[in-house]
Enzyme design. Structure first.
Site, PDB file in Angstrom:
ATOM      1  N   ASP A 271       0.864  -1.573  -4.480  1.00 54.75           N
ATOM      2  CA  ASP A 271      -0.270  -1.642  -3.545  1.00 54.75           C
ATOM      3  C   ASP A 271      -1.612  -1.558  -4.277  1.00 54.75           C
ATOM      4  OD1 ASP A 271       0.523   0.913  -4.220  1.00 54.75           O
ATOM      5  OD2 ASP A 271       0.673   1.637  -2.164  1.00 54.75           O
TER       6      ASP A 271
ATOM      7  N   SER B  71      -3.807   2.188   2.800  1.00 59.27           N
ATOM      8  CA  SER B  71      -5.192   2.659   2.787  1.00 59.27           C
ATOM      9  C   SER B  71      -5.448   3.639   1.641  1.00 59.27           C
ATOM     10  CB  SER B  71      -5.563   3.287   4.126  1.00 59.27           C
ATOM     11  OG  SER B  71      -4.598   4.199   4.539  1.00 59.27           O
TER      12      SER B  71
HETATM   13  O1  PMV Z   1       5.469   1.839   2.757  1.00 56.21           O
HETATM   14  P1  PMV Z   1       4.667   0.995   1.863  1.00 56.21           P
HETATM   15  O2  PMV Z   1       4.100  -0.227   2.558  1.00 56.21           O
HETATM   16  O3  PMV Z   1       3.648   1.731   1.089  1.00 56.21           O
HETATM   17  O4  PMV Z   1       5.671   0.342   0.817  1.00 56.21           O
HETATM   18  C1  PMV Z   1       6.502   1.130  -0.016  1.00 56.21           C
HETATM   19  C2  PMV Z   1       7.276   0.269  -0.947  1.00 56.21           C
HETATM   20  C3  PMV Z   1       8.271   1.020  -1.826  1.00 56.21           C
HETATM   21  O5  PMV Z   1       8.887   0.057  -2.673  1.00 56.21           O
HETATM   22  C4  PMV Z   1       9.354   1.657  -0.977  1.00 56.21           C
HETATM   23  C5  PMV Z   1       7.595   2.098  -2.655  1.00 56.21           C
HETATM   24  C6  PMV Z   1       6.766   1.587  -3.814  1.00 56.21           C
HETATM   25  O6  PMV Z   1       5.873   2.323  -4.249  1.00 56.21           O
HETATM   26  O7  PMV Z   1       6.992   0.475  -4.310  1.00 56.21           O
END
Ligand code: PMV
Length: 320
Positions: free
Chosen positions: A155, A111
């Site tokens: 993300d 989010s």
């Molecule tokens: O926890 P999430 O869904 O935001 O995923 C983090 C993924 C990582 O590889 C651990 C961190 C990143 O920024 O890539």
């Protein structure tokens, strides 16, 4: 134009978490649970933020140079986005920024990143600054690093481009994948995990045990490359096995939990092709690949998990 409404999708990491922070690739898919960001011009000299899902009501921000340490947690990403936008394109209008979310911030659907992208894309449209997607990504990535110091930015890419992406740290490579169908079940453990905490946890492990941890990262990279092909070919049998391998590697980094494992094993035992945690670990969600979704969903619920219904491969940021 005095008002703009942007919506951005949440995301699910499919493969490659943690290794992507150190330069490896990952695969992320956008989900159709979205966040709306509404920005209106005001005849005043401040920015007012309303974000009910993170308990922010009428928070006053500056156009730029907000001191992030003094801003409540739920407002930091918006403040960082304003700061960075204002550096490149000085703002001279008051603004009202409001966010409305389809999903709870505790699921780990990204989010904060979805909001950061929504604010920057919204300002870009409202002010006519004509940044392209890569420039929006770069500004959003800087904003996220200003707030949490760590992260690959995967993300943000999902929130901007949508679909399913093969992504390398910091947006060095962002390739849309040809994915038509992905029979995924999403189970929430009920435990909210803080991504930055788990990224730091792995960083400490890497400092202490550089050789084995770097070796694990390089195997994860191999898995991601094979998973990209299996995903594009729709080869679910291979993709499931690769999910199981990726899960084992994440366990070896120390980010697994008993709650995640319970849901993952329940999925496998009820016939899923494979299952793994999704994201940083420590809680949040797991994913299972199955064309018999009902069986797997029941097995996950029987172990205390909550099923989250979300379509993958969703559309990226759009003007509403
Ligand atoms: O926890 P999430 O869904 O935001 O995923 C983090 C993924 C990582 O590889 C651990 C961190 C990143 O920024 O890539």
């Amino acid at each position: 134009m005095d008002k703009i409404e942007i919506s951005t999708p949440g995301k699910l990491m499919l493969f490659g978490e943690h290794a992507v922070v150190y330069g490896g690739p990952c695969i992320v898919t956008a989900v159709d649970q979205r966040i709306k960001v509404i920005i209106e011009k005001l005849n005043s000299q401040t920015v007012v933020l309303n974000a009910p899902e993170v308990n922010i009501e009428n928070l006053a921000l500056n156009f730029g140079s907000n001191n992030l340490d003094q801003i409540p947690k739920g407002g930091k990403f918006v403040a960082a986005a304003l700061n960075n936008f204002n550096v490149q394109f000085p703002l001279d209008n008051g603004l009202r920024i409001s966010t409305i979310s389809d999903f709870s911030s505790k699921f780990g659907f990204g989010s904060s990143s979805a909001v950061t992208v929504g604010v920057i894309k919204g300002l870009n449209e409202l002010m006519g600054t004509k940044m392209n997607n890569q420039q929006i990504f770069d500004m959003a990535y800087k904003s996220v690093l200003d707030v949490q110091g760590v992260g690959s930015g995967f993300d943000l890419a999902a929130a901007i481009w949508g679909g399913t992406l093969y992504f390398i740290t910091g947006g060095k490579q962002i390739d849309p994948l040809r994915v038509t169908k992905l029979p995924l079940v999403i189970g929430y453990t009920g435990i909210k995990a803080d991504t930055a905490t788990w990224v730091r946890f792995v960083a400490n492990r890497k400092n202490q045990f550089a050789l084995p941890i770097n070796s694990v990262f390089s195997v994860i990279e191999n898995v991601v490359v094979l998973a990209k092909k299996a995903l594009e070919d729709g080869n679910w049998n291979s993709l499931g096995i690769l999910m199981d391998i990726n899960q084992g590697l994440l366990e070896s980094l120390g980010v697994g939990t008993v709650e995640l494992s319970n849901l993952i094993y329940a999925s496998r035992l009820s016939g899923a092709w494979g299952a793994k945690l999704s994201g940083a670990g420590g809680g949040d969600c797991m994913i299972a690949l199955s064309d018999n979704k009902q069986n797997v969903e029941q097995a996950i619920q029987a172990k205390g998990g909550t099923i989250i219904h979300a379509k993958t491969n969703a559309e990226g940021a759009r003007i509403e």
